[in-house]
Design an enzyme around this catalytic site. Structure first.
Site, PDB file in Angstrom:
ATOM      1  N   ASN A  29      -7.637  -1.254  12.247  1.00 41.51           N
ATOM      2  CA  ASN A  29      -7.152  -2.486  11.617  1.00 41.51           C
ATOM      3  C   ASN A  29      -8.370  -3.245  11.079  1.00 41.51           C
ATOM      4  O   ASN A  29      -9.100  -3.868  11.839  1.00 41.51           O
ATOM      5  CB  ASN A  29      -6.400  -3.333  12.663  1.00 41.51           C
ATOM      6  CG  ASN A  29      -6.001  -4.691  12.132  1.00 41.51           C
ATOM      7  OD1 ASN A  29      -6.075  -4.950  10.931  1.00 41.51           O
ATOM      8  ND2 ASN A  29      -5.580  -5.578  13.023  1.00 41.51           N
ATOM      9  N   TRP A  30      -8.542  -3.185   9.785  1.00 42.27           N
ATOM     10  CA  TRP A  30      -9.747  -3.786   9.172  1.00 42.27           C
ATOM     11  C   TRP A  30      -9.662  -5.301   9.033  1.00 42.27           C
ATOM     12  O   TRP A  30     -10.651  -5.948   8.721  1.00 42.27           O
ATOM     13  CB  TRP A  30      -9.991  -3.149   7.799  1.00 42.27           C
ATOM     14  CG  TRP A  30     -10.735  -1.852   7.879  1.00 42.27           C
ATOM     15  CD1 TRP A  30     -10.886  -1.073   8.991  1.00 42.27           C
ATOM     16  CD2 TRP A  30     -11.440  -1.188   6.834  1.00 42.27           C
ATOM     17  NE1 TRP A  30     -11.636   0.039   8.688  1.00 42.27           N
ATOM     18  CE2 TRP A  30     -11.975  -0.011   7.374  1.00 42.27           C
ATOM     19  CE3 TRP A  30     -11.643  -1.463   5.477  1.00 42.27           C
ATOM     20  CZ2 TRP A  30     -12.740   0.883   6.614  1.00 42.27           C
ATOM     21  CZ3 TRP A  30     -12.387  -0.574   4.723  1.00 42.27           C
ATOM     22  CH2 TRP A  30     -12.937   0.587   5.287  1.00 42.27           C
ATOM     23  N   LYS A  31      -8.464  -5.858   9.199  1.00 42.50           N
ATOM     24  CA  LYS A  31      -8.291  -7.306   9.001  1.00 42.50           C
ATOM     25  C   LYS A  31      -8.870  -7.719   7.633  1.00 42.50           C
ATOM     26  O   LYS A  31      -8.791  -6.942   6.689  1.00 42.50           O
ATOM     27  CB  LYS A  31      -8.926  -8.080  10.148  1.00 42.50           C
ATOM     28  CG  LYS A  31      -8.494  -7.522  11.507  1.00 42.50           C
ATOM     29  CD  LYS A  31      -8.948  -8.368  12.646  1.00 42.50           C
ATOM     30  CE  LYS A  31      -8.711  -7.610  13.931  1.00 42.50           C
ATOM     31  NZ  LYS A  31      -8.884  -8.433  15.102  1.00 42.50           N
TER      32      LYS A  31
ATOM     33  N   HIS B 202       1.403  -8.612  14.427  1.00 43.29           N
ATOM     34  CA  HIS B 202       0.070  -8.801  15.021  1.00 43.29           C
ATOM     35  C   HIS B 202      -0.045 -10.244  15.519  1.00 43.29           C
ATOM     36  O   HIS B 202       0.490 -11.168  14.887  1.00 43.29           O
ATOM     37  CB  HIS B 202      -1.016  -8.502  13.984  1.00 43.29           C
ATOM     38  CG  HIS B 202      -2.374  -8.400  14.609  1.00 43.29           C
ATOM     39  ND1 HIS B 202      -3.095  -9.508  14.968  1.00 43.29           N
ATOM     40  CD2 HIS B 202      -3.120  -7.320  14.972  1.00 43.29           C
ATOM     41  CE1 HIS B 202      -4.237  -9.125  15.523  1.00 43.29           C
ATOM     42  NE2 HIS B 202      -4.271  -7.797  15.538  1.00 43.29           N
TER      43      HIS B 202
ATOM     44  N   GLY C 110     -10.741  -8.737  20.490  1.00 45.60           N
ATOM     45  CA  GLY C 110     -12.024  -9.291  20.041  1.00 45.60           C
ATOM     46  C   GLY C 110     -12.870  -9.942  21.125  1.00 45.60           C
ATOM     47  O   GLY C 110     -13.844 -10.628  20.820  1.00 45.60           O
TER      48      GLY C 110
ATOM     49  N   GLY D  23      -9.677  -2.728  16.152  1.00 42.74           N
ATOM     50  CA  GLY D  23     -10.094  -3.733  15.178  1.00 42.74           C
ATOM     51  C   GLY D  23     -11.571  -3.580  14.840  1.00 42.74           C
ATOM     52  O   GLY D  23     -11.970  -2.737  14.035  1.00 42.74           O
ATOM     53  N   GLY D  24     -12.396  -4.396  15.479  1.00 41.60           N
ATOM     54  CA  GLY D  24     -13.828  -4.449  15.178  1.00 41.60           C
ATOM     55  C   GLY D  24     -14.510  -3.093  15.058  1.00 41.60           C
ATOM     56  O   GLY D  24     -15.300  -2.870  14.135  1.00 41.60           O
TER      57      GLY D  24
ATOM     58  N   GLU E 209      -0.950  -5.087  22.539  1.00 48.36           N
ATOM     59  CA  GLU E 209      -2.242  -5.740  22.345  1.00 48.36           C
ATOM     60  C   GLU E 209      -2.277  -7.070  23.104  1.00 48.36           C
ATOM     61  O   GLU E 209      -1.823  -8.107  22.574  1.00 48.36           O
ATOM     62  CB  GLU E 209      -2.467  -6.036  20.865  1.00 48.36           C
ATOM     63  CG  GLU E 209      -2.563  -4.812  20.001  1.00 48.36           C
ATOM     64  CD  GLU E 209      -3.448  -5.062  18.787  1.00 48.36           C
ATOM     65  OE1 GLU E 209      -4.409  -4.314  18.603  1.00 48.36           O
ATOM     66  OE2 GLU E 209      -3.192  -6.026  18.039  1.00 48.36           O
TER      67      GLU E 209
ATOM     68  N   SER F 117     -10.236  -4.623  21.970  1.00 50.68           N
ATOM     69  CA  SER F 117     -11.624  -4.332  22.356  1.00 50.68           C
ATOM     70  C   SER F 117     -11.894  -2.859  22.675  1.00 50.68           C
ATOM     71  O   SER F 117     -12.766  -2.537  23.483  1.00 50.68           O
ATOM     72  CB  SER F 117     -12.038  -5.205  23.538  1.00 50.68           C
ATOM     73  OG  SER F 117     -12.058  -6.569  23.147  1.00 50.68           O
TER      74      SER F 117
HETATM   75  C1  PEP Z   1      -6.818  -6.060  16.662  1.00 55.96           C
HETATM   76  O1  PEP Z   1      -7.034  -7.170  16.178  1.00 55.96           O
HETATM   77  O2  PEP Z   1      -5.782  -5.462  16.368  1.00 55.96           O
HETATM   78  C2  PEP Z   1      -7.787  -5.483  17.595  1.00 55.96           C
HETATM   79  C3  PEP Z   1      -7.389  -4.525  18.383  1.00 55.96           C
HETATM   80  O3  PEP Z   1      -9.069  -6.003  17.541  1.00 55.96           O
HETATM   81  P1  PEP Z   1     -10.342  -5.575  18.418  1.00 55.96           P
HETATM   82  O4  PEP Z   1     -10.335  -4.073  18.573  1.00 55.96           O
HETATM   83  O5  PEP Z   1     -11.515  -6.055  17.644  1.00 55.96           O
HETATM   84  O6  PEP Z   1     -10.197  -6.241  19.756  1.00 55.96           O
END
Ligand code: PEP
Length: 249
Positions: free
Chosen positions: A7-9, A97, A172, A231-232, A166, A210
């Protein structure tokens, strides 16, 4: 089959296709791909067409991060419909989300989004998760059950639905749930899905929050966990590829 969904946001410009090309090159050579896992990248709307055209006939699949709650065309300024993302090559769409729930997506809006995405034959990655207060009060299962039953319906095509669990406190933050707790939560989600769909179902349940290449391996012990929403750590090819490599190590 495991899913690794990036998920690149709000990240990426057209030349970020280089990142996806590198991931694609890796999975092309990986014998486990197709048999054991799928890799999906969800860039912003602005990159859907560039990415899906560039990756035509290749292995990484492209998805969108959201869609509007009407099916095709309307007079809603700035909105993008399921029909439109489908035409740009999106095979998946993330709906629900916590970022979007925080911006006002409630259960009734989410139900419409899921309905119209499914109508357009787009695979829905439906996100659920509790916040920190709810977790501390031990309300997690209650919250998840409600998030599922308020939106999903028996008549939905379950073959096109994936759930992403999630926990909001994990997104994050670098914090992940205890593996024993996560395992129980995934089991609970699957049990709740069986109740909604009134029989055994094969709906996949992913974990997100995370996930990175240093913690991915511990999730491998949860056999009922079907993959990850990342995400990140999905925004560089190295980090994303290392997650896949380390998961199977
Ligand atoms: C997300 O926002 O869907 C996510 C999983 O972010 P991260 O992996 O950065 O916690």
């Amino acid at each position: 089959m495991r899913y690794f969904v990036g998920n690149w946001k709000m990240f990426g410009v057209p030349k970020s296709i280089n990142i996806v090309n590198k991931i694609n090159a890796f999975v092309n050579l990986d014998k486990k791909y197709n048999k054991k896992y799928k890799a999906i990248i969800t860039p912003p709307f602005t990159l859907l067409e560039t990415f899906s055209k560039a990756l035509k006939n290749k292995r990484v699949l492209i998805g969108a991060q959201n869609c509007f709650y009407k099916e095709k065309f309307s007079s809603d300024t700035g909105a993008i419909s399921p029909y439109m993302i489908k035409k740009l090559g999106a095979k998946y769409v993330i709906i629900g989300h916590s970022d979007n729930r925080a911006e006002g997506d409630n259960d009734s809006i989410l139900k419409k989004k899921v309905t119209f995405a499914l109508k357009n034959k787009i695979n829905v990655i439906f996100c659920i998760g509790e916040n920190k207060t709810q977790k501390n009060k031990k309300f997690t299962n209650k919250v998840l059950k409600k998030q599922l039953s308020n939106v999903l319906e028996k008549k939905f095509n379950k073959g096109n639905i994936i759930i992403a669990y999630e926990p909001i406190w994990s997104i994050g933050t670098g914090k992940i749930p205890k593996i024993s707790e996560l395992s129980k939560t995934i089991f609970f989600i699957k049990k709740s899905l069986k109740k909604i769909f009134k029989r055994n179902n094969s709906i996949k349940v992913l974990y997100g929050g995370s996930v990175d290449s240093t913690n991915i391996q511990q999730f491998n012990s949860i056999k009922i966990l079907d993959g990850f929403l990342i995400g990140g750590a999905s925004k560089t090819s190295k980090k994303f590829i290392d997650i896949i490599k380390n998961y199977y190590r």
